[in-house]
Design a protein around this motif. Structure first.
Motif, PDB file in Angstrom:
ATOM      1  N   GLU A   6       0.830  -1.204   0.000  1.00 27.57           N
ATOM      2  CA  GLU A   6       0.000   0.000   0.000  1.00 27.57           C
ATOM      3  C   GLU A   6       0.868   1.258   0.000  1.00 27.57           C
ATOM      4  O   GLU A   6       0.596   2.214  -0.736  1.00 27.57           O
ATOM      5  CB  GLU A   6      -0.904  -0.006   1.237  1.00 27.57           C
ATOM      6  CG  GLU A   6      -1.858   1.185   1.301  1.00 27.57           C
ATOM      7  CD  GLU A   6      -2.689   1.200   2.576  1.00 27.57           C
ATOM      8  OE1 GLU A   6      -3.204   2.281   2.927  1.00 27.57           O
ATOM      9  OE2 GLU A   6      -2.802   0.134   3.227  1.00 27.57           O
ATOM     10  N   THR A   7       1.939   1.240   0.807  1.00 30.55           N
ATOM     11  CA  THR A   7       2.864   2.381   0.877  1.00 30.55           C
ATOM     12  C   THR A   7       3.545   2.624  -0.462  1.00 30.55           C
ATOM     13  O   THR A   7       3.659   3.764  -0.920  1.00 30.55           O
ATOM     14  CB  THR A   7       3.929   2.138   1.963  1.00 30.55           C
ATOM     15  OG1 THR A   7       3.281   1.920   3.222  1.00 30.55           O
ATOM     16  CG2 THR A   7       4.867   3.337   2.081  1.00 30.55           C
ATOM     17  N   ILE A   8       3.983   1.533  -1.104  1.00 33.53           N
ATOM     18  CA  ILE A   8       4.671   1.644  -2.404  1.00 33.53           C
ATOM     19  C   ILE A   8       3.731   2.219  -3.461  1.00 33.53           C
ATOM     20  O   ILE A   8       4.131   3.072  -4.264  1.00 33.53           O
ATOM     21  CB  ILE A   8       5.214   0.259  -2.851  1.00 33.53           C
ATOM     22  CG1 ILE A   8       6.387  -0.151  -1.948  1.00 33.53           C
ATOM     23  CG2 ILE A   8       5.665   0.299  -4.306  1.00 33.53           C
ATOM     24  CD1 ILE A   8       6.824  -1.583  -2.108  1.00 33.53           C
ATOM     25  N   ILE A   9       2.471   1.768  -3.456  1.00 33.39           N
ATOM     26  CA  ILE A   9       1.487   2.278  -4.426  1.00 33.39           C
ATOM     27  C   ILE A   9       1.246   3.778  -4.213  1.00 33.39           C
ATOM     28  O   ILE A   9       1.180   4.549  -5.174  1.00 33.39           O
ATOM     29  CB  ILE A   9       0.151   1.502  -4.302  1.00 33.39           C
ATOM     30  CG1 ILE A   9       0.335   0.064  -4.807  1.00 33.39           C
ATOM     31  CG2 ILE A   9      -0.956   2.195  -5.109  1.00 33.39           C
ATOM     32  CD1 ILE A   9      -0.857  -0.837  -4.555  1.00 33.39           C
ATOM     33  N   ILE A  15       4.600  10.267  -6.874  1.00 30.26           N
ATOM     34  CA  ILE A  15       5.624  10.610  -7.875  1.00 30.26           C
ATOM     35  C   ILE A  15       4.952  10.913  -9.213  1.00 30.26           C
ATOM     36  O   ILE A  15       5.352  11.842  -9.928  1.00 30.26           O
ATOM     37  CB  ILE A  15       6.648   9.464  -8.024  1.00 30.26           C
ATOM     38  CG1 ILE A  15       7.476   9.327  -6.738  1.00 30.26           C
ATOM     39  CG2 ILE A  15       7.581   9.720  -9.212  1.00 30.26           C
ATOM     40  CD1 ILE A  15       8.384   8.103  -6.703  1.00 30.26           C
ATOM     41  N   THR A  16       3.911  10.132  -9.544  1.00 34.44           N
ATOM     42  CA  THR A  16       3.165  10.361 -10.791  1.00 34.44           C
ATOM     43  C   THR A  16       2.541  11.751 -10.801  1.00 34.44           C
ATOM     44  O   THR A  16       2.566  12.449 -11.817  1.00 34.44           O
ATOM     45  CB  THR A  16       2.055   9.295 -10.956  1.00 34.44           C
ATOM     46  OG1 THR A  16       2.642   7.995 -10.926  1.00 34.44           O
ATOM     47  CG2 THR A  16       1.319   9.480 -12.276  1.00 34.44           C
ATOM     48  N   LEU A  17       1.990  12.165  -9.665  1.00 39.07           N
ATOM     49  CA  LEU A  17       1.413  13.509  -9.548  1.00 39.07           C
ATOM     50  C   LEU A  17       2.482  14.584  -9.752  1.00 39.07           C
ATOM     51  O   LEU A  17       2.251  15.607 -10.399  1.00 39.07           O
ATOM     52  CB  LEU A  17       0.748  13.681  -8.177  1.00 39.07           C
ATOM     53  CG  LEU A  17      -0.582  12.961  -7.950  1.00 39.07           C
ATOM     54  CD1 LEU A  17      -1.033  13.128  -6.498  1.00 39.07           C
ATOM     55  CD2 LEU A  17      -1.657  13.495  -8.895  1.00 39.07           C
ATOM     56  N   PHE A  18       3.669  14.333  -9.184  1.00 41.56           N
ATOM     57  CA  PHE A  18       4.784  15.277  -9.308  1.00 41.56           C
ATOM     58  C   PHE A  18       5.209  15.406 -10.774  1.00 41.56           C
ATOM     59  O   PHE A  18       5.400  16.513 -11.284  1.00 41.56           O
ATOM     60  CB  PHE A  18       5.950  14.791  -8.437  1.00 41.56           C
ATOM     61  CG  PHE A  18       7.114  15.748  -8.369  1.00 41.56           C
ATOM     62  CD1 PHE A  18       6.924  17.098  -8.179  1.00 41.56           C
ATOM     63  CD2 PHE A  18       8.419  15.277  -8.484  1.00 41.56           C
ATOM     64  CE1 PHE A  18       7.997  17.977  -8.103  1.00 41.56           C
ATOM     65  CE2 PHE A  18       9.502  16.149  -8.405  1.00 41.56           C
ATOM     66  CZ  PHE A  18       9.288  17.494  -8.222  1.00 41.56           C
ATOM     67  N   VAL A  19       5.335  14.260 -11.457  1.00 43.43           N
ATOM     68  CA  VAL A  19       5.703  14.251 -12.881  1.00 43.43           C
ATOM     69  C   VAL A  19       4.625  14.965 -13.694  1.00 43.43           C
ATOM     70  O   VAL A  19       4.926  15.772 -14.584  1.00 43.43           O
ATOM     71  CB  VAL A  19       5.880  12.798 -13.392  1.00 43.43           C
ATOM     72  CG1 VAL A  19       6.100  12.789 -14.907  1.00 43.43           C
ATOM     73  CG2 VAL A  19       7.053  12.124 -12.692  1.00 43.43           C
ATOM     74  N   MET A 153       6.680   8.627   1.708  1.00 40.32           N
ATOM     75  CA  MET A 153       7.929   7.893   1.922  1.00 40.32           C
ATOM     76  C   MET A 153       8.304   7.782   3.397  1.00 40.32           C
ATOM     77  O   MET A 153       9.238   7.063   3.747  1.00 40.32           O
ATOM     78  CB  MET A 153       9.064   8.558   1.138  1.00 40.32           C
ATOM     79  CG  MET A 153       8.868   8.516  -0.353  1.00 40.32           C
ATOM     80  SD  MET A 153      10.330   8.983  -1.294  1.00 40.32           S
ATOM     81  CE  MET A 153      11.295   7.493  -1.185  1.00 40.32           C
ATOM     82  N   GLU A 154       7.574   8.475   4.226  1.00 39.28           N
ATOM     83  CA  GLU A 154       7.877   8.463   5.666  1.00 39.28           C
ATOM     84  C   GLU A 154       7.924   7.052   6.259  1.00 39.28           C
ATOM     85  O   GLU A 154       8.867   6.709   6.979  1.00 39.28           O
ATOM     86  CB  GLU A 154       6.845   9.323   6.411  1.00 39.28           C
ATOM     87  CG  GLU A 154       7.166   9.579   7.873  1.00 39.28           C
ATOM     88  CD  GLU A 154       8.351  10.497   8.085  1.00 39.28           C
ATOM     89  OE1 GLU A 154       9.017  10.361   9.120  1.00 39.28           O
ATOM     90  OE2 GLU A 154       8.616  11.344   7.208  1.00 39.28           O
TER      91      GLU A 154
END
Length: 312
Positions: A6-9, A15-19, A153-154
């Motif tokens: 769940e954390t990885i997703i 990251i997708t939002l950032f890109v 990422m925390e």
């Protein structure tokens, strides 16, 4: 296991939002005046350092050296700018791309929502200024999504596997390789710089690991221009190849001085994000100024390549 998945997703989604934010911001700026930019390039490159300054300033504005490099390759292909001018622009983009590190190093918790609200309000104004609203909105979106990456990422910042993998980046060669591979996959050195700053701020990596990764990202970011040049003329291919060669040589020049860069960064600030920004800026600026100093022999050497003046 389910918790880690769940954390990885969530991390991938952040990251997708950032890109998406970076790409949308670049697109909006591009829509405001790509045609105008082409005309400006033709006019400004007449001056001795015009192309260099234009490459640096425009990259700082659109936050994408990939976009500027790709546009430069296409403009050479269409004959809008000369081969020499294109080299000057590419050297400028190397300096301009460091602005991302400085922007990301700012506190994004307030700036993101502030620019999102400001952009939304401006886009609702029934005048010509509303066109700029989307650009301001996506600029804020970049900060907003970066905050999500940090939060996502925390839970993994002390994960043994992640710490073990990233700790190997303290080996400069592996760190550079990490930077190259991740940038080629994501197609954005800006994203890599943002991720490194988040990891450094959380204590997952140290400045010794961060410097090789962000400098290695310089090599990976030229892959897009190389791919785009394949459908253009041989001269365009040579421009893209030169951009890659500059960044590879630049990394080789800076490699023996990573320790020195680290000391400068630590002495400059005790804030991890600022340390990355100063190290990245010094490295890229030195590389660009090095080739700028020897621009005439560099251009003459490149003109001896079989692709220069060859029929397609």
């Amino acid at each position: 296991m389910a918790q880690n998945l769940e954390t990885i997703i969530i991390i991938i989604a952040s990251i997708t939002l950032f890109v998406y934010g970076l790409q949308s911001f670049s697109k909006e700026i591009d829509n405001l005046g790509q045609e105008r930019l082409a005309k400006w390039m033709k006019k400004v490159t007449v001056f001795p350092l015009g192309g260099f300054l234009l490459g640096g300033i425009f990259t700082s504005i659109v936050q994408s050296s990939t976009l500027v490099s790709s546009l430069t390759v296409s403009l050479v292909n269409s004959g809008v700018i000369t081969f020499r001018d294109s080299i000057m622009v590419l050297l400028g983009t190397n300096v301009g791309t460091t602005s991302t590190a400085w922007i990301v190093s700012l506190d994004s918790s307030l700036l993101g929502p502030l620019f999102i609200v400001l952009g939304t309000v401006i886009s609702m104004i029934p005048t010509r200024i509303s066109v700029a609203g989307k650009s301001i909105f996506y600029f804020g979106f970049i900060f907003f999504s970066l905050g999500y990456i940090s939060q996502a990422m925390e839970p993994l910042k002390n994960d043994p596997l992640l710490v073990e993998v990233l700790s190997k980046a303290s080996n400069p060669l592996l760190g550079i390789l990490y930077g190259v591979i991740i940038t080629i996959i994501i197609q954005s050195s800006s994203v890599v710089v943002g991720l490194v700053i988040v990891l450094l701020s959380q204590g997952t990596i140290d400045i010794q690991s961060a410097i090789p990764i962000v400098i290695g990202a310089n090599i990976g970011t030229t892959s897009t221009a190389l791919l785009i040049s394949l459908k253009f003329s041989n001269l365009s291919k040579l421009v893209a190849l030169a951009a890659s060669a500059f960044n590879v040589i630049g990394v080789l020049i800076m490699f023996p001085f990573f320790g020195f860069l680290e000391q400068i960064a630590i002495n400059f600030s005790d804030q991890p994000a600022m340390q990355v920004a100063i190290a990245f800026t010094i490295s890229n600026t030195f590389t660009s100024l090095f080739f700028l100093l020897f621009i005439n022999p560099t251009v003459r050497l490149l003109q001896k390549h079989p692709w220069y003046g060859a029929e397609d």
